[in-house]
Design an enzyme around this catalytic site. Structure first.
Site, PDB file in Angstrom:
ATOM      1  N   ASP A 196       0.723  -1.310   0.200  1.00 61.56           N
ATOM      2  CA  ASP A 196       0.148   0.097  -0.049  1.00 61.56           C
ATOM      3  C   ASP A 196       0.736   1.297  -0.039  1.00 61.56           C
ATOM      4  OD1 ASP A 196      -2.543   1.322   0.235  1.00 61.56           O
ATOM      5  OD2 ASP A 196      -1.602   2.089   2.067  1.00 61.56           O
ATOM      6  N   GLU A 280      -1.513  -1.588  -6.022  1.00 63.07           N
ATOM      7  CA  GLU A 280      -2.837  -1.000  -6.399  1.00 63.07           C
ATOM      8  C   GLU A 280      -2.331   0.184  -7.523  1.00 63.07           C
ATOM      9  OE1 GLU A 280      -6.543   1.496  -4.375  1.00 63.07           O
ATOM     10  OE2 GLU A 280      -4.530   1.096  -3.320  1.00 63.07           O
ATOM     11  N   CYS A 332     -12.872  -4.986   5.983  1.00 64.95           N
ATOM     12  CA  CYS A 332     -12.109  -5.346   7.021  1.00 64.95           C
ATOM     13  C   CYS A 332     -11.413  -6.555   6.497  1.00 64.95           C
ATOM     14  CB  CYS A 332     -12.990  -5.976   8.025  1.00 64.95           C
ATOM     15  SG  CYS A 332     -12.486  -6.678   9.353  1.00 64.95           S
ATOM     16  N   CYS A 335     -13.019 -10.149   8.295  1.00 67.61           N
ATOM     17  CA  CYS A 335     -14.317 -10.773   8.148  1.00 67.61           C
ATOM     18  C   CYS A 335     -14.686 -10.403   6.563  1.00 67.61           C
ATOM     19  CB  CYS A 335     -15.313 -10.592   9.109  1.00 67.61           C
ATOM     20  SG  CYS A 335     -15.502  -8.633   9.217  1.00 67.61           S
ATOM     21  N   CYS A 351     -13.780  -2.410  13.117  1.00 67.82           N
ATOM     22  CA  CYS A 351     -14.545  -3.296  12.369  1.00 67.82           C
ATOM     23  C   CYS A 351     -15.858  -3.359  13.219  1.00 67.82           C
ATOM     24  CB  CYS A 351     -14.192  -4.477  11.782  1.00 67.82           C
ATOM     25  SG  CYS A 351     -15.462  -5.453  10.762  1.00 67.82           S
ATOM     26  N   CYS A 354     -16.950  -7.553  13.223  1.00 70.04           N
ATOM     27  CA  CYS A 354     -16.164  -8.469  13.999  1.00 70.04           C
ATOM     28  C   CYS A 354     -15.251  -7.820  15.197  1.00 70.04           C
ATOM     29  CB  CYS A 354     -15.167  -9.144  13.223  1.00 70.04           C
ATOM     30  SG  CYS A 354     -13.882  -8.271  12.371  1.00 70.04           S
ATOM     31  N   ASP A 361      -3.412   1.602   7.172  1.00 68.54           N
ATOM     32  CA  ASP A 361      -2.394   1.297   5.679  1.00 68.54           C
ATOM     33  C   ASP A 361      -2.229  -0.230   5.812  1.00 68.54           C
ATOM     34  OD1 ASP A 361      -2.312   3.932   5.208  1.00 68.54           O
ATOM     35  OD2 ASP A 361      -0.676   4.336   6.719  1.00 68.54           O
TER      36      ASP A 361
END
Length: 407
Positions: A196, A280, A332, A335, A351, A354, A361
Protein backbone atom coordinates in the site's frame (compact mmCIF):
# COMPACT_ATOMS: atom_id res chain seq x y z
CA UNK A 1 15.61 -8.86 -22.56
CA UNK A 2 17.19 -5.47 -23.23
CA UNK A 3 18.45 -3.32 -20.38
CA UNK A 4 20.23 0.00 -20.19
CA UNK A 5 23.25 0.59 -17.93
CA UNK A 6 24.34 4.19 -17.31
CA UNK A 7 27.75 5.35 -16.13
CA UNK A 8 29.17 8.79 -15.46
CA UNK A 9 31.58 10.19 -18.06
CA UNK A 10 34.32 12.75 -17.44
CA UNK A 11 35.43 14.21 -20.80
CA UNK A 12 38.30 16.70 -20.91
CA UNK A 13 38.07 20.15 -22.46
CA UNK A 14 38.78 19.02 -26.01
CA UNK A 15 36.34 16.15 -25.75
CA UNK A 16 33.64 18.47 -24.40
CA UNK A 17 34.05 20.67 -27.48
CA UNK A 18 33.86 17.62 -29.76
CA UNK A 19 30.74 16.39 -27.97
CA UNK A 20 29.14 19.84 -28.24
CA UNK A 21 29.81 19.79 -31.99
CA UNK A 22 28.31 16.30 -32.29
CA UNK A 23 25.24 17.36 -30.29
CA UNK A 24 24.79 20.33 -32.60
CA UNK A 25 25.16 18.34 -35.83
CA UNK A 26 22.68 15.70 -34.66
CA UNK A 27 20.25 18.43 -33.66
CA UNK A 28 20.56 20.12 -37.10
CA UNK A 29 19.85 16.87 -38.94
CA UNK A 30 16.80 16.22 -36.78
CA UNK A 31 15.45 19.72 -37.38
CA UNK A 32 16.10 19.43 -41.13
CA UNK A 33 14.02 16.25 -41.23
CA UNK A 34 11.14 17.91 -39.37
CA UNK A 35 11.34 20.97 -41.62
CA UNK A 36 11.38 18.86 -44.81
CA UNK A 37 8.34 16.87 -43.78
CA UNK A 38 6.43 19.93 -42.55
CA UNK A 39 7.09 21.64 -45.89
CA UNK A 40 5.81 18.56 -47.72
CA UNK A 41 2.69 18.48 -45.57
CA UNK A 42 2.01 22.19 -46.17
CA UNK A 43 2.40 21.69 -49.94
CA UNK A 44 0.06 18.69 -49.91
CA UNK A 45 2.79 16.34 -51.07
CA UNK A 46 3.62 12.89 -49.67
CA UNK A 47 6.30 12.67 -46.99
CA UNK A 48 9.80 12.00 -48.36
CA UNK A 49 11.16 8.58 -47.51
CA UNK A 50 13.98 8.11 -45.03
CA UNK A 51 16.36 7.06 -47.80
CA UNK A 52 15.69 10.25 -49.73
CA UNK A 53 16.18 12.34 -46.60
CA UNK A 54 19.46 10.57 -45.83
CA UNK A 55 20.82 11.34 -49.28
CA UNK A 56 19.58 14.91 -49.32
CA UNK A 57 20.20 16.04 -45.74
CA UNK A 58 23.42 14.16 -44.96
CA UNK A 59 25.29 12.88 -48.04
CA UNK A 60 24.61 15.85 -50.34
CA UNK A 61 24.53 18.41 -47.53
CA UNK A 62 28.16 17.64 -46.63
CA UNK A 63 29.26 18.88 -50.07
CA UNK A 64 27.63 22.29 -49.64
CA UNK A 65 29.32 25.25 -47.91
CA UNK A 66 26.34 25.68 -45.54
CA UNK A 67 26.53 22.11 -44.16
CA UNK A 68 30.14 21.12 -44.80
CA UNK A 69 30.80 20.88 -41.06
CA UNK A 70 28.55 17.80 -40.87
CA UNK A 71 31.53 15.80 -42.13
CA UNK A 72 33.50 16.63 -38.96
CA UNK A 73 31.46 14.25 -36.80
CA UNK A 74 30.76 10.53 -37.06
CA UNK A 75 28.28 9.64 -39.80
CA UNK A 76 26.59 7.16 -37.45
CA UNK A 77 25.57 10.03 -35.16
CA UNK A 78 23.81 11.75 -38.06
CA UNK A 79 22.11 8.57 -39.25
CA UNK A 80 20.84 7.80 -35.76
CA UNK A 81 19.43 11.32 -35.45
CA UNK A 82 17.61 10.71 -38.74
CA UNK A 83 16.18 7.48 -37.36
CA UNK A 84 15.08 9.24 -34.19
CA UNK A 85 13.04 11.68 -36.26
CA UNK A 86 11.56 8.78 -38.22
CA UNK A 87 10.61 7.01 -34.96
CA UNK A 88 9.04 10.21 -33.61
CA UNK A 89 6.79 10.48 -36.66
CA UNK A 90 5.95 6.79 -36.54
CA UNK A 91 4.93 7.03 -32.88
CA UNK A 92 2.91 10.17 -33.60
CA UNK A 93 0.88 8.51 -36.35
CA UNK A 94 0.42 5.34 -34.27
CA UNK A 95 -0.90 7.49 -31.44
CA UNK A 96 -3.36 9.22 -33.78
CA UNK A 97 -4.76 5.94 -35.07
CA UNK A 98 -4.92 4.37 -31.61
CA UNK A 99 -2.32 1.67 -32.29
CA UNK A 100 -0.03 3.13 -29.62
CA UNK A 101 -1.28 2.85 -26.07
CA UNK A 102 -0.95 5.59 -23.49
CA UNK A 103 -1.46 9.35 -23.75
CA UNK A 104 -1.74 10.99 -27.14
CA UNK A 105 1.55 12.14 -28.63
CA UNK A 106 2.06 15.39 -30.49
CA UNK A 107 4.02 15.82 -33.72
CA UNK A 108 7.83 16.08 -33.52
CA UNK A 109 9.07 19.55 -32.61
CA UNK A 110 12.27 21.37 -33.44
CA UNK A 111 15.15 20.83 -31.03
CA UNK A 112 17.05 23.74 -29.50
CA UNK A 113 20.61 24.12 -28.34
CA UNK A 114 19.10 25.42 -25.08
CA UNK A 115 17.32 22.14 -24.36
CA UNK A 116 18.17 20.73 -20.96
CA UNK A 117 19.09 17.35 -22.44
CA UNK A 118 21.44 16.68 -25.37
CA UNK A 119 22.28 13.21 -26.64
CA UNK A 120 23.96 11.31 -29.46
CA UNK A 121 23.98 7.57 -30.12
CA UNK A 122 26.71 5.27 -31.42
CA UNK A 123 25.77 1.82 -32.73
CA UNK A 124 28.09 -1.13 -33.28
CA UNK A 125 29.05 -0.06 -36.82
CA UNK A 126 30.46 3.19 -35.41
CA UNK A 127 33.43 1.16 -34.14
CA UNK A 128 33.37 2.53 -30.64
CA UNK A 129 35.15 0.44 -28.03
CA UNK A 130 36.17 0.16 -24.39
CA UNK A 131 39.93 0.34 -24.00
CA UNK A 132 42.04 -1.90 -21.76
CA UNK A 133 42.38 0.99 -19.30
CA UNK A 134 38.58 1.27 -18.98
CA UNK A 135 38.01 4.34 -21.15
CA UNK A 136 35.22 4.73 -23.69
CA UNK A 137 36.77 5.31 -27.11
CA UNK A 138 34.34 7.22 -29.35
CA UNK A 139 35.00 8.02 -33.03
CA UNK A 140 36.20 11.61 -33.64
CA UNK A 141 35.90 12.33 -29.91
CA UNK A 142 38.57 10.24 -28.25
CA UNK A 143 38.97 8.04 -25.19
CA UNK A 144 36.64 9.41 -22.50
CA UNK A 145 37.14 8.62 -18.84
CA UNK A 146 34.35 6.48 -17.35
CA UNK A 147 33.40 5.93 -13.71
CA UNK A 148 32.49 2.24 -13.71
CA UNK A 149 30.13 1.41 -10.83
CA UNK A 150 29.51 -2.18 -11.94
CA UNK A 151 30.61 -4.65 -14.58
CA UNK A 152 28.71 -5.09 -17.82
CA UNK A 153 27.27 -8.65 -17.99
CA UNK A 154 27.41 -8.82 -21.80
CA UNK A 155 28.79 -6.86 -24.74
CA UNK A 156 26.69 -3.72 -25.36
CA UNK A 157 25.00 -3.19 -28.72
CA UNK A 158 25.04 0.61 -28.60
CA UNK A 159 26.01 3.53 -26.38
CA UNK A 160 24.25 6.88 -25.99
CA UNK A 161 26.19 9.87 -24.69
CA UNK A 162 23.91 12.17 -22.70
CA UNK A 163 24.46 15.65 -21.26
CA UNK A 164 21.86 16.64 -18.67
CA UNK A 165 20.73 20.02 -17.38
CA UNK A 166 23.37 20.02 -14.63
CA UNK A 167 26.17 19.71 -17.20
CA UNK A 168 26.93 16.09 -16.34
CA UNK A 169 27.83 13.52 -19.00
CA UNK A 170 26.63 9.92 -18.99
CA UNK A 171 27.25 6.90 -21.17
CA UNK A 172 24.13 4.74 -21.49
CA UNK A 173 24.85 1.22 -22.76
CA UNK A 174 22.13 -1.01 -24.24
CA UNK A 175 22.72 -4.74 -23.93
CA UNK A 176 20.82 -8.00 -24.18
CA UNK A 177 20.56 -10.11 -21.04
CA UNK A 178 19.50 -13.70 -20.59
CA UNK A 179 16.40 -13.85 -18.34
CA UNK A 180 16.98 -17.56 -17.68
CA UNK A 181 20.44 -16.88 -16.27
CA UNK A 182 19.10 -14.00 -14.16
CA UNK A 183 16.38 -16.21 -12.69
CA UNK A 184 18.91 -18.88 -11.74
CA UNK A 185 20.98 -16.33 -9.82
CA UNK A 186 17.93 -15.03 -7.96
CA UNK A 187 17.42 -16.80 -4.60
CA UNK A 188 14.29 -18.91 -4.19
CA UNK A 189 11.38 -17.29 -2.36
CA UNK A 190 7.98 -18.59 -1.30
CA UNK A 191 6.54 -15.38 0.13
CA UNK A 192 3.90 -13.06 -1.27
CA UNK A 193 3.33 -9.48 -0.23
CA UNK A 194 0.83 -6.69 -0.80
CA UNK A 195 2.00 -3.08 -0.94
CA UNK A 196 0.00 0.00 0.00
CA UNK A 197 1.72 3.18 -1.22
CA UNK A 198 1.19 6.43 0.64
CA UNK A 199 2.65 9.76 1.68
CA UNK A 200 3.11 9.44 5.47
CA UNK A 201 4.84 6.12 4.82
CA UNK A 202 6.13 5.51 1.32
CA UNK A 203 5.07 1.86 1.47
CA UNK A 204 3.29 -0.33 4.00
CA UNK A 205 3.61 -4.09 3.48
CA UNK A 206 0.98 -6.68 4.27
CA UNK A 207 3.25 -8.18 6.95
CA UNK A 208 3.07 -4.91 8.89
CA UNK A 209 6.40 -3.45 7.78
CA UNK A 210 6.28 0.31 7.32
CA UNK A 211 8.84 2.11 5.15
CA UNK A 212 9.15 5.80 5.82
CA UNK A 213 8.99 8.29 3.00
CA UNK A 214 12.40 10.01 2.58
CA UNK A 215 10.80 13.19 1.12
CA UNK A 216 13.90 14.16 -0.82
CA UNK A 217 12.38 17.27 -2.38
CA UNK A 218 11.01 18.54 0.92
CA UNK A 219 14.42 18.15 2.55
CA UNK A 220 16.10 20.10 -0.26
CA UNK A 221 13.51 22.89 -0.43
CA UNK A 222 15.57 25.36 1.60
CA UNK A 223 18.66 24.96 -0.58
CA UNK A 224 16.54 24.94 -3.75
CA UNK A 225 14.70 28.10 -2.69
CA UNK A 226 17.99 29.93 -2.16
CA UNK A 227 19.37 28.79 -5.53
CA UNK A 228 16.21 29.80 -7.38
CA UNK A 229 16.15 33.19 -5.66
CA UNK A 230 19.72 33.85 -6.80
CA UNK A 231 18.79 32.76 -10.32
CA UNK A 232 15.87 35.19 -10.50
CA UNK A 233 18.18 38.11 -9.66
CA UNK A 234 20.65 37.45 -12.45
CA UNK A 235 20.44 39.32 -15.74
CA UNK A 236 19.09 37.25 -18.60
CA UNK A 237 21.75 36.21 -21.09
CA UNK A 238 24.64 36.79 -18.68
CA UNK A 239 27.23 34.21 -17.64
CA UNK A 240 26.26 34.67 -14.02
CA UNK A 241 22.72 33.61 -14.84
CA UNK A 242 24.02 30.56 -16.66
CA UNK A 243 26.09 29.56 -13.64
CA UNK A 244 23.09 30.14 -11.35
CA UNK A 245 20.94 27.97 -13.62
CA UNK A 246 23.48 25.16 -13.33
CA UNK A 247 23.37 25.45 -9.52
CA UNK A 248 19.59 25.02 -9.56
CA UNK A 249 19.90 22.08 -11.95
CA UNK A 250 22.48 20.40 -9.71
CA UNK A 251 20.13 20.61 -6.72
CA UNK A 252 17.31 19.05 -8.73
CA UNK A 253 19.68 16.36 -10.06
CA UNK A 254 20.80 15.47 -6.55
CA UNK A 255 17.17 15.08 -5.46
CA UNK A 256 16.32 12.93 -8.49
CA UNK A 257 19.40 10.73 -8.01
CA UNK A 258 18.61 10.14 -4.33
CA UNK A 259 15.00 9.27 -5.12
CA UNK A 260 16.06 6.86 -7.89
CA UNK A 261 18.59 5.25 -5.55
CA UNK A 262 15.89 4.71 -2.93
CA UNK A 263 13.48 3.22 -5.49
CA UNK A 264 16.12 0.85 -6.85
CA UNK A 265 17.17 -0.44 -3.45
CA UNK A 266 13.60 -0.96 -2.21
CA UNK A 267 12.34 -2.58 -5.43
CA UNK A 268 15.33 -4.95 -5.58
CA UNK A 269 14.80 -5.94 -1.95
CA UNK A 270 11.12 -6.69 -2.50
CA UNK A 271 11.78 -8.65 -5.70
CA UNK A 272 14.52 -10.75 -4.10
CA UNK A 273 12.48 -11.62 -1.00
CA UNK A 274 9.05 -12.30 -2.54
CA UNK A 275 7.77 -14.53 -5.33
CA UNK A 276 4.50 -12.60 -5.73
CA UNK A 277 3.93 -8.86 -5.28
CA UNK A 278 0.61 -7.01 -5.44
CA UNK A 279 0.25 -3.24 -5.86
CA UNK A 280 -2.64 -0.87 -6.47
CA UNK A 281 -3.09 1.01 -9.74
CA UNK A 282 -2.93 4.59 -8.49
CA UNK A 283 -4.14 7.56 -10.52
CA UNK A 284 -1.04 9.70 -10.09
CA UNK A 285 -2.22 12.34 -12.58
CA UNK A 286 -5.45 12.87 -10.68
CA UNK A 287 -3.68 13.07 -7.33
CA UNK A 288 -1.19 15.54 -8.83
CA UNK A 289 -4.05 17.99 -9.39
CA UNK A 290 -4.87 18.21 -5.69
CA UNK A 291 -3.22 20.12 -2.85
CA UNK A 292 -0.98 17.08 -2.31
CA UNK A 293 0.65 17.53 -5.73
CA UNK A 294 4.15 18.32 -4.49
CA UNK A 295 4.19 15.38 -2.08
CA UNK A 296 2.82 13.03 -4.76
CA UNK A 297 5.54 14.01 -7.24
CA UNK A 298 8.15 13.79 -4.49
CA UNK A 299 7.16 10.19 -3.73
CA UNK A 300 7.56 9.02 -7.36
CA UNK A 301 5.12 6.10 -7.21
CA UNK A 302 5.02 5.57 -10.98
CA UNK A 303 8.80 5.24 -11.21
CA UNK A 304 8.84 2.75 -8.34
CA UNK A 305 6.11 0.57 -9.87
CA UNK A 306 7.90 0.64 -13.25
CA UNK A 307 11.04 -0.70 -11.56
CA UNK A 308 9.02 -3.48 -9.95
CA UNK A 309 7.57 -4.38 -13.35
CA UNK A 310 10.81 -4.83 -15.26
CA UNK A 311 12.64 -6.48 -12.37
CA UNK A 312 9.77 -8.95 -11.90
CA UNK A 313 10.00 -9.78 -15.62
CA UNK A 314 13.77 -10.11 -15.46
CA UNK A 315 13.95 -12.35 -12.39
CA UNK A 316 10.84 -14.46 -12.95
CA UNK A 317 8.67 -12.95 -10.22
CA UNK A 318 4.94 -12.21 -10.42
CA UNK A 319 3.61 -8.67 -10.15
CA UNK A 320 -0.16 -8.19 -10.01
CA UNK A 321 -1.85 -4.78 -10.20
CA UNK A 322 -5.38 -4.39 -8.83
CA UNK A 323 -7.89 -1.71 -9.79
CA UNK A 324 -7.75 1.68 -8.15
CA UNK A 325 -11.45 1.51 -7.19
CA UNK A 326 -11.03 -1.58 -5.03
CA UNK A 327 -12.20 -0.59 -1.49
CA UNK A 328 -9.06 -1.81 0.24
CA UNK A 329 -9.04 0.86 2.93
CA UNK A 330 -12.59 0.41 4.30
CA UNK A 331 -12.83 -3.38 3.91
CA UNK A 332 -12.12 -5.49 6.97
CA UNK A 333 -9.30 -7.91 6.14
CA UNK A 334 -10.57 -10.31 8.84
CA UNK A 335 -14.26 -10.76 8.00
CA UNK A 336 -14.53 -8.99 4.64
CA UNK A 337 -17.27 -6.53 5.64
CA UNK A 338 -17.13 -3.15 3.91
CA UNK A 339 -17.32 -0.22 6.28
CA UNK A 340 -18.14 3.38 5.43
CA UNK A 341 -15.64 5.65 3.68
CA UNK A 342 -13.07 7.21 5.96
CA UNK A 343 -11.17 10.52 5.69
CA UNK A 344 -7.38 10.55 5.57
CA UNK A 345 -7.22 11.74 9.17
CA UNK A 346 -8.52 8.36 10.38
CA UNK A 347 -5.43 6.17 10.72
CA UNK A 348 -7.01 3.43 12.85
CA UNK A 349 -10.55 2.04 12.90
CA UNK A 350 -12.61 -0.78 14.43
CA UNK A 351 -14.72 -3.15 12.36
CA UNK A 352 -18.37 -2.93 13.38
CA UNK A 353 -18.98 -6.57 12.44
CA UNK A 354 -16.16 -8.49 14.11
CA UNK A 355 -14.63 -5.82 16.37
CA UNK A 356 -11.13 -6.12 14.93
CA UNK A 357 -9.00 -3.00 15.32
CA UNK A 358 -7.23 -2.18 12.06
CA UNK A 359 -4.30 0.00 11.17
CA UNK A 360 -5.51 1.82 8.06
CA UNK A 361 -2.44 1.22 5.88
CA UNK A 362 -1.66 -2.33 7.03
CA UNK A 363 -5.27 -3.37 6.47
CA UNK A 364 -5.18 -1.87 2.99
CA UNK A 365 -1.96 -3.74 2.15
CA UNK A 366 -3.51 -7.05 3.28
CA UNK A 367 -6.58 -6.38 1.14
CA UNK A 368 -4.38 -5.53 -1.85
CA UNK A 369 -2.67 -8.89 -1.45
CA UNK A 370 -5.97 -10.75 -1.13
CA UNK A 371 -7.59 -8.92 -4.05
CA UNK A 372 -4.66 -9.87 -6.27
CA UNK A 373 -5.10 -13.56 -5.49
CA UNK A 374 -1.85 -13.79 -3.56
CA UNK A 375 -3.34 -14.58 -0.16
CA UNK A 376 -2.04 -18.16 -0.35
CA UNK A 377 1.67 -18.77 -0.02
CA UNK A 378 3.43 -19.03 -3.37
CA UNK A 379 5.20 -22.19 -2.20
CA UNK A 380 3.29 -25.01 -3.85
CA UNK A 381 0.34 -22.80 -4.78
CA UNK A 382 -0.36 -21.23 -8.15
CA UNK A 383 0.31 -17.53 -8.27
CA UNK A 384 -1.82 -15.70 -10.79
CA UNK A 385 0.43 -14.85 -13.76
CA UNK A 386 0.41 -11.59 -15.62
CA UNK A 387 2.00 -10.21 -18.77
CA UNK A 388 4.50 -7.62 -17.53
CA UNK A 389 6.29 -5.43 -20.09
CA UNK A 390 9.94 -4.97 -19.27
CA UNK A 391 11.21 -1.45 -18.75
CA UNK A 392 14.38 -0.78 -20.70
CA UNK A 393 16.24 1.06 -17.99
CA UNK A 394 18.67 0.14 -15.28
CA UNK A 395 21.05 2.65 -13.81
CA UNK A 396 23.59 2.89 -11.08
CA UNK A 397 25.04 0.05 -9.07
CA UNK A 398 21.76 -1.70 -8.30
CA UNK A 399 20.34 -5.04 -9.27
CA UNK A 400 20.69 -8.57 -8.00
CA UNK A 401 23.11 -10.14 -7.44
CA UNK A 402 25.88 -7.69 -6.65
CA UNK A 403 29.20 -8.15 -8.39
CA UNK A 404 32.70 -6.86 -7.66
CA UNK A 405 33.21 -3.35 -8.98
CA UNK A 406 35.91 -3.02 -11.57
CA UNK A 407 36.95 -0.76 -14.41
Amino acid sequence: MQLRYSFRLYPNTGQRLALAQAFGCARVVFNDVVRAREDARAAGEPFPKIGELSTQLITQAKTTPQRSWLGEVSAVVLQQSLRDAESAYRNFFASLTGKRKGPKLGPPRFKSRKDTRQSIRFTANARWSITDSGRLNLPKIGAVKVKWSRTLPTIPTSVTVIKDAAGRYFGSFVLDTDPAADRVRMPDADRTVGIDLGLTHFAVLSDGTKIDSPRFLRRAEKKLKKAQRELSRKQKGSKNRDRARHRVARVHAKVADARREFHHQLSTKLISENQGIAVEDLSVKALARTKLAKSVHDAGWSSFISMLEYKAERYGRTLVTIGRFEPTTRTCSTCGVKDEAKPLSVREWTCTACGTVHDRDTNAAINVRMAAGLAVSACGAPVRPGAIPAQREETGSHGFPTEPRTA
